[in-house]
Scaffold this motif. Structure first.
Motif, PDB file in Angstrom:
ATOM      1  N   LEU A  12       0.819  -1.207   0.000  1.00 55.40           N
ATOM      2  CA  LEU A  12       0.000   0.000   0.000  1.00 55.40           C
ATOM      3  C   LEU A  12       0.853   1.257   0.000  1.00 55.40           C
ATOM      4  N   ARG A  13       1.900   1.268   0.812  1.00 55.98           N
ATOM      5  CA  ARG A  13       2.769   2.444   0.852  1.00 55.98           C
ATOM      6  C   ARG A  13       3.502   2.636  -0.469  1.00 55.98           C
ATOM      7  N   GLU A  14       3.893   1.553  -1.118  1.00 52.70           N
ATOM      8  CA  GLU A  14       4.561   1.630  -2.415  1.00 52.70           C
ATOM      9  C   GLU A  14       3.619   2.206  -3.471  1.00 52.70           C
ATOM     10  N   ALA A  15       2.374   1.759  -3.448  1.00 48.61           N
ATOM     11  CA  ALA A  15       1.389   2.275  -4.396  1.00 48.61           C
ATOM     12  C   ALA A  15       1.162   3.766  -4.184  1.00 48.61           C
ATOM     13  N   ARG A  16       1.130   4.208  -2.943  1.00 48.00           N
ATOM     14  CA  ARG A  16       0.957   5.637  -2.661  1.00 48.00           C
ATOM     15  C   ARG A  16       2.154   6.436  -3.131  1.00 48.00           C
ATOM     16  N   ARG A  17       3.357   5.864  -2.966  1.00 46.55           N
ATOM     17  CA  ARG A  17       4.570   6.570  -3.407  1.00 46.55           C
ATOM     18  C   ARG A  17       4.600   6.729  -4.923  1.00 46.55           C
ATOM     19  N   ASN A  18       4.065   5.764  -5.650  1.00 46.83           N
ATOM     20  CA  ASN A  18       4.085   5.813  -7.114  1.00 46.83           C
ATOM     21  C   ASN A  18       2.954   6.657  -7.688  1.00 46.83           C
ATOM     22  N   ASN A  19       2.158   7.256  -6.850  1.00 45.39           N
ATOM     23  CA  ASN A  19       1.024   8.100  -7.268  1.00 45.39           C
ATOM     24  C   ASN A  19       0.059   7.354  -8.184  1.00 45.39           C
ATOM     25  N   ASP A  20      -0.213   6.107  -7.853  1.00 43.92           N
ATOM     26  CA  ASP A  20      -1.180   5.335  -8.627  1.00 43.92           C
ATOM     27  C   ASP A  20      -2.590   5.822  -8.310  1.00 43.92           C
ATOM     28  N   TRP A  21      -3.415   5.903  -9.332  1.00 46.98           N
ATOM     29  CA  TRP A  21      -4.805   6.311  -9.168  1.00 46.98           C
ATOM     30  C   TRP A  21      -5.700   5.096  -9.276  1.00 46.98           C
ATOM     31  N   LEU A  22      -6.563   4.919  -8.308  1.00 49.96           N
ATOM     32  CA  LEU A  22      -7.604   3.909  -8.402  1.00 49.96           C
ATOM     33  C   LEU A  22      -8.695   4.435  -9.335  1.00 49.96           C
TER      34      LEU A  22
END
Length: 170
Positions: free
Chosen positions: A128-138
């Motif tokens: 989850l933290r990695e996804a937030r760092r990569n600025n992924d959009w749901l």
């Protein structure tokens, strides 16, 4: 992408600022505001329906977003607000989710009473933290079809309002 709550979704009508509001016939002003609000509302609904997800607009699957677009004239009659509203068909007010977007990777919740730290929970947190760092959009932010509708019908709205204000003075 028109993706900020800024001045672009606001239209100020010049020419009658110096006159007090008391001298206008409010019935005629409110009628003009209703006509302008209806025009912008219909244009926004048309933009949304015809785009079918193209041009950065949201996809219209059930029609709930189309039905939610409405207008309201203020109590004084000198302002009209056109916006999507939460209807009974909506579980959540999702036009806000469409406008602002949703980041992938929510924050980890706290451990519940009696719950232990596990390797699975640790891996989930890392993901989850990695996804937030990569600025992924749901859900990626969509274009503002309301501001575009106002911009498209700007000259027509000004003509309607100038006619209403002129009629309200006499």
């Amino acid at each position: 992408m028109a993706n900020s709550a800024s001045i672009e979704s606001y239209l100020h009508f010049e020419g009658y600022d110096s006159l007090p509001r008391d001298i206008f016939d409010k019935k005629k002003i409110r009628a003009g505001m209703r006509k302008a609000g209806r025009l912008v509302m219909q244009r926004a609904q048309m933009n949304l329906a015809l785009a079918r997800g193209a041009e950065g607009y949201p996809v219209n699957r059930t029609g709930a977003t189309l039905e939610s677009v409405s207008f309201r004239v203020s109590k004084s009659g000198f302002l009209v607000r056109v916006a999507p509203k939460k209807t009974s068909a909506m579980k959540e007010y999702y036009p806000a989710y469409l406008f602002y977007g949703v980041k992938r990777g929510a924050r980890l919740s706290r451990l519940k009473a009696g719950e232990k730290h596990t390797g699975k929970r640790r891996r989930e947190g890392i993901r989850l933290r990695e996804a937030r760092r990569n600025n992924d959009w749901l859900i990626a932010p969509r274009d503002n079809y309301m501001a575009d509708a106002l911009q498209d019908s700007n000259s027509e709205v000004q003509a309607i309002l100038s006619e209403a204000f002129a009629a309200a003075l006499s």
